[in-house]
Design a protein around this motif. Structure first.
Motif, mmCIF file in Angstrom:
data_model
loop_
_atom_site.group_PDB
_atom_site.id
_atom_site.type_symbol
_atom_site.label_atom_id
_atom_site.label_comp_id
_atom_site.label_asym_id
_atom_site.label_seq_id
_atom_site.Cartn_x
_atom_site.Cartn_y
_atom_site.Cartn_z
ATOM 1 N N LEU A 1 -0.021 -1.758 -19.033
ATOM 2 C CA LEU A 1 -0.590 -2.382 -17.837
ATOM 3 C C LEU A 1 0.219 -2.039 -16.596
ATOM 4 O O LEU A 1 -0.350 -1.772 -15.525
ATOM 5 N N ASP A 2 1.544 -2.035 -16.703
ATOM 6 C CA ASP A 2 2.380 -1.689 -15.547
ATOM 7 C C ASP A 2 2.127 -0.247 -15.102
ATOM 8 O O ASP A 2 2.102 0.054 -13.896
ATOM 9 N N SER A 3 1.937 0.662 -16.060
ATOM 10 C CA SER A 3 1.656 2.057 -15.710
ATOM 11 C C SER A 3 0.290 2.190 -15.047
ATOM 12 O O SER A 3 0.122 2.982 -14.106
ATOM 13 N N LEU A 4 -0.695 1.419 -15.516
ATOM 14 C CA LEU A 4 -2.005 1.444 -14.881
ATOM 15 C C LEU A 4 -1.920 0.955 -13.439
ATOM 16 O O LEU A 4 -2.550 1.525 -12.536
ATOM 17 N N ASN A 5 -1.154 -0.107 -13.214
ATOM 18 C CA ASN A 5 -0.981 -0.598 -11.847
ATOM 19 C C ASN A 5 -0.273 0.426 -10.971
ATOM 20 O O ASN A 5 -0.588 0.567 -9.775
ATOM 21 N N GLU A 6 0.669 1.160 -11.549
ATOM 22 C CA GLU A 6 1.368 2.205 -10.794
ATOM 23 C C GLU A 6 0.410 3.316 -10.381
ATOM 24 O O GLU A 6 0.421 3.779 -9.226
ATOM 25 N N VAL A 7 -0.447 3.739 -11.309
ATOM 26 C CA VAL A 7 -1.419 4.794 -10.989
ATOM 27 C C VAL A 7 -2.448 4.293 -9.991
ATOM 28 O O VAL A 7 -2.869 5.027 -9.080
ATOM 29 N N HIS A 8 -2.860 3.037 -10.124
ATOM 30 C CA HIS A 8 -3.817 2.475 -9.169
ATOM 31 C C HIS A 8 -3.218 2.436 -7.766
ATOM 32 O O HIS A 8 -3.900 2.739 -6.773
ATOM 33 N N ALA A 9 -1.935 2.052 -7.675
ATOM 34 C CA ALA A 9 -1.270 2.053 -6.369
ATOM 35 C C ALA A 9 -1.179 3.460 -5.798
ATOM 36 O O ALA A 9 -1.340 3.674 -4.584
ATOM 37 N N LEU A 10 -0.956 4.450 -6.667
ATOM 38 C CA LEU A 10 -0.899 5.835 -6.215
ATOM 39 C C LEU A 10 -2.263 6.282 -5.684
ATOM 40 O O LEU A 10 -2.346 6.940 -4.634
ATOM 41 N N CYS A 11 -3.340 5.921 -6.393
ATOM 42 C CA CYS A 11 -4.685 6.269 -5.910
ATOM 43 C C CYS A 11 -4.984 5.585 -4.581
ATOM 44 O O CYS A 11 -5.612 6.185 -3.693
ATOM 45 N N THR A 12 -4.540 4.344 -4.434
ATOM 46 C CA THR A 12 -4.735 3.634 -3.165
ATOM 47 C C THR A 12 -4.000 4.340 -2.030
ATOM 48 O O THR A 12 -4.517 4.458 -0.910
ATOM 49 N N ALA A 13 -2.787 4.827 -2.306
ATOM 50 C CA ALA A 13 -2.035 5.561 -1.291
ATOM 51 C C ALA A 13 -2.727 6.872 -0.933
ATOM 52 O O ALA A 13 -2.740 7.280 0.237
ATOM 53 N N VAL A 14 -3.320 7.538 -1.918
ATOM 54 C CA VAL A 14 -4.044 8.783 -1.641
ATOM 55 C C VAL A 14 -5.266 8.513 -0.775
ATOM 56 O O VAL A 14 -5.558 9.257 0.174
ATOM 57 N N VAL A 15 -5.992 7.431 -1.086
ATOM 58 C CA VAL A 15 -7.157 7.071 -0.276
ATOM 59 C C VAL A 15 -6.729 6.768 1.160
ATOM 60 O O VAL A 15 -7.415 7.134 2.128
ATOM 61 N N ALA A 16 -5.581 6.108 1.326
ATOM 62 C CA ALA A 16 -5.064 5.840 2.678
ATOM 63 C C ALA A 16 -4.741 7.136 3.407
ATOM 64 O O ALA A 16 -4.977 7.263 4.624
ATOM 65 N N ALA A 17 -4.195 8.136 2.683
ATOM 66 C CA ALA A 17 -3.930 9.442 3.306
ATOM 67 C C ALA A 17 -5.234 10.135 3.709
ATOM 68 O O ALA A 17 -5.312 10.775 4.764
ATOM 69 N N PHE A 18 -6.267 9.994 2.887
ATOM 70 C CA PHE A 18 -7.582 10.538 3.251
ATOM 71 C C PHE A 18 -8.115 9.869 4.518
ATOM 72 O O PHE A 18 -8.690 10.538 5.397
ATOM 73 N N ASP A 19 -7.947 8.559 4.607
ATOM 74 C CA ASP A 19 -8.420 7.832 5.790
ATOM 75 C C ASP A 19 -7.680 8.296 7.046
ATOM 76 O O ASP A 19 -8.284 8.423 8.125
ATOM 77 N N ALA A 20 -6.370 8.535 6.915
ATOM 78 C CA ALA A 20 -5.600 9.024 8.065
ATOM 79 C C ALA A 20 -6.082 10.411 8.492
ATOM 80 O O ALA A 20 -6.186 10.709 9.695
ATOM 81 N N ARG A 21 -6.398 11.252 7.526
ATOM 82 C CA ARG A 21 -6.921 12.586 7.857
ATOM 83 C C ARG A 21 -8.296 12.469 8.518
ATOM 84 O O ARG A 21 -8.600 13.208 9.464
ATOM 85 N N LYS A 22 -9.120 11.539 8.053
ATOM 86 C CA LYS A 22 -10.436 11.341 8.661
ATOM 87 C C LYS A 22 -10.312 10.865 10.104
ATOM 88 O O LYS A 22 -11.109 11.228 10.969
#
Length: 467
Positions: free
Chosen positions: A326-347
Motif C-alpha cells: 500500500l505504501d508503494s502504491l501511494n508513492e506511485v500515485h503521488a508520482l503520477c500526481t506530480a507528473v500531471v502537475a508538470a503537464f498542467d504547468a506546460r499547458k
C-alpha cells in the motif's frame, strides 16, 4: 513603628534578549555534514542533464552535492498565530552557496514549503516537482505528535529529492529558501503569498486576467493567429498518465479495504479466542468436579491454542500489505500526481503563448485601422501601441524558448518516470506476493501441527468400516 524594607532584584531586558539570542544562535548552528539525509531512503532522480548542458558555466557545481535535513519541530507563537516550525539545515560545496564546506541553518513553517513547491513548479520548466506531504483536516500544534513526525519525514523526503535533482538544486528559489534568515525571508515572501490564502489570491488574479480576453475570440475569428498546439504524442502521454492515476486510486481503495479486512479478521480472531479461553477455564472446573465419571470433556483449550497460533500470521499479512504494497502504491500515485502537475504547468506555457499571440493580432488589427496619423497626440498614441506590440513579440519569443526548454527537460523526466514506475511497482508486487505466500504457508503449517493426531486417527479406520 518601623516600616519594613523590601529588596527587589531587577533583570534587565538586555540580559534576557542576549540570552535568547545566544540560545537561538546555538540552535541554528549546523552540525557535522552527514553522508546522506537521515530518515530518507534511496533517492533516484532524472539523469542526462549534464551531458546536454556541458557547455554551461554552472556545470562546476554538478558534483558539488547538496545535503538538506529537516528536524527539530517546535511550536512558535500563541493563540491564533500558533504554528509549528522546522529546522532546515544544509551542507554543500557549491560556489552558489559560498564554496567548499558551506553550510547554513534556518527555520521554516509548512506554508513556506508550500511556497517553495509552488515556485519550483512555476520556474523549473518541464521538471517533475515532488509532492509535499498532504495536509490534515485538524490543526496540528503538538511537536511530539505522530502526525508532526510523519509530516517532518515527508518534508525531509521532499527536500532530499530537490537537493538531488540536477536542475532544482540550482534554483534561485531553493537558494533563497535555504539561505535567507527569518527577517529577510518574511520580507521576501509576504503572508498572503503562503499557504491556503496564496491559492485564493492566485485564483482571483487569474480570473481578473481573463476578464479582458472575453472578446478576443470575436476579434481574432477572421485572423490567422499564430497558435501553438501540442503534438499528438504528448497528448497521448497526458491521457495515459491521467488514466493511470485514476486506476491507481481504485487499486489503493481496494488494497486499503483488504488491509482493513485483514485487521478486522485479526480482531475477530482475538475476540473469538478470548471466548475460547473462558470456556476452557470453565471446562477445567467441570472436569475437576466430574473427574470420577471419566468424562473427557470438550477440548476448548486445544481450539484456543489453534487460534492463538493463527493470529500472528494473519496480523503479519495485514501489516505487510500496508508496509510493502500500500505504501508503494501511494508513492506511485503521488508520482503520477506530480507528473500531471508538470503537464498542467506546460499547458499554462502554451496557453500564455496563445494569449500573447492573440493580443498581438488584436493590437496589429487596431494599428492597421489607424493609418498614418498626422504629428500630434494620435501619432504618439500609435507609437506607444507599436512599442507595446514590440514588447509582446519579445514576450512571445521568450515564451516559445521556454516551451522548447520545457519539452527538452520533460523528455528526461518522462523517461525517469517510466523507469521509476516500473521499478517501484515491480518491487512492490514481488514483495506483496512473497509476503502473502509466506503468510499462507505459515497458516498451513500451524493448522497441520494442530490436526496431526486427527489425521492419524482418520488414517486408521475402525473395524466396523473395514470390509
Amino acid at each position: 513603628s518601623v516600616r519594613p524594607t523590601t529588596t527587589t532584584t531587577m533583570t534587565t531586558p538586555t540580559t534576557t534578549t542576549t540570552a535568547a539570542s545566544d540560545e537561538r544562535a546555538a540552535f541554528l548552528t549546523p552540525g557535522p555534514r552527514p553522508t546522506t539525509p537521515s530518515d530518507v531512503g534511496a533517492i533516484r532522480v532524472p539523469t542526462g542533464y549534464a551531458t546536454r548542458a556541458s557547455a554551461d558555466a554552472d556545470d562546476d557545481d554538478d558534483d558539488a552535492g547538496l545535503v538538506i535535513e529537516i528536524g527539530d519541530p517546535h511550536r512558535v507563537g500563541d493563540g491564533l498565530s500558533k504554528h509549528i516550525e522546522y529546522k532546515v539545515t544544509y551542507w554543500t560545496d557549491s560556489a552558489t552557496y559560498g564554496g567548499k564546506d558551506s553550510s547554513g541553518c534556518s527555520t521554516r513553517r509548512f506554508s513556506d514549503f508550500e511556497w517553495l513547491s509552488k515556485q519550483l513548479g512555476a520556474n523549473c520548466d518541464g521538471v517533475i516537482i515532488p509532492l509535499l506531504p498532504s495536509k490534515t483536516i485538524l490543526h496540528m500544534d503538538d511537536p511530539s505528535s505522530r502526525g508532526i513526525e510523519r509530516r517532518r519525514k515527508g518534508l525531509a523526503a521532499f527536500m532530499a529529492r530537490c537537493a538531488a535533482h540536477p536542475l532544482v538544486r540550482k534554483s534561485a528559489d531553493l537558494h533563497a529558501f535555504l539561505t535567507q534568515d527569518s527577517k529577510s525571508w518574511t520580507q521576501r515572501v509576504p503572508w498572503y503569498e503562503r499557504g491556503v490564502l496564496s491559492e485564493g489570491v492566485s485564483s482571483v488574479t487569474s480570473w481578473l486576467s481573463t476578464l479582458n480576453t472575453s472578446d478576443m475570440k470575436s476579434l481574432t475569428s477572421s485572423m490567422s493567429v499564430d497558435v501553438m498546439r501540442e503534438k499528438q504524442q504528448h497528448v497521448d502521454v497526458v491521457e495515459y498518465v491521467t488514466k493511470l492515476k485514476l486506476r491507481l486510486e481504485k487499486l489503493i481503495a481496494a488494497t486499503s479495504a483488504l488491509q482493513k479486512h485483514g485487521a478486522h479478521t485479526v480482531s475477530a480472531y482475538e475476540e473469538f479466542n478470548a471466548c475460547l479461553e473462558l470456556l476452557a477455564g470453565q471446562e477445567e472446573k467441570a472436569r475437576s468436579v466430574f473427574a470420577q465419571s471419566g468424562a473427557k470433556g470438550v477440548w476448548w483449550q486445544r481450539l484456543s491454542d489453534l487460534f492463538t497460533a493463527l493470529i500472528p500470521p494473519q496480523r503479519q499479512a495485514s501489516e505487510l500489505m500496508s508496509s510493502e504494497f500500500l505504501d508503494s502504491l501511494n508513492e506511485v500515485h503521488a508520482l503520477c500526481t506530480a507528473v500531471v502537475a508538470a503537464f498542467d504547468a506546460r499547458k499554462r506555457v502554451v496557453d500564455h503563448y496563445n494569449k500573447v499571440s492573440s493580443s498581438i493580432e488584436r493590437i496589429e488589427s487596431k494599428l492597421s485601422t489607424m493609418g498614418v496619423p498626422e504629428p500630434g497626440p494620435k501619432r504618439e498614441e500609435k507609437q506607444k501601441i507599436e512599442l507595446a506590440v514590440s514588447d509582446l513579440r519579445i514576450e512571445r519569443t521568450q515564451t516559445h524558448e521556454r516551451y522548447e526548454r520545457c519539452c527538452a527537460n520533460m523528455e528526461h523526466e518522462l523517461l525517469w518516470f517510466h523507469t521509476e514506475l516500473a521499478l517501484v511497482l515491480g518491487q512492490a508486487l514481488k514483495k506483496h506476493v512473497a509476503a502473502q505466500g509466506a503468510a499462507a504457508g505459515n497458516l498451513s503449517r500451524v493448522q497441520d501441527s494442530h490436526f496431526m493426531d486427527i489425521k492419524a486417527m482418520m488414517a486408521n479406520k475402525p473395524q466396523a468400516f473395514v470390509g
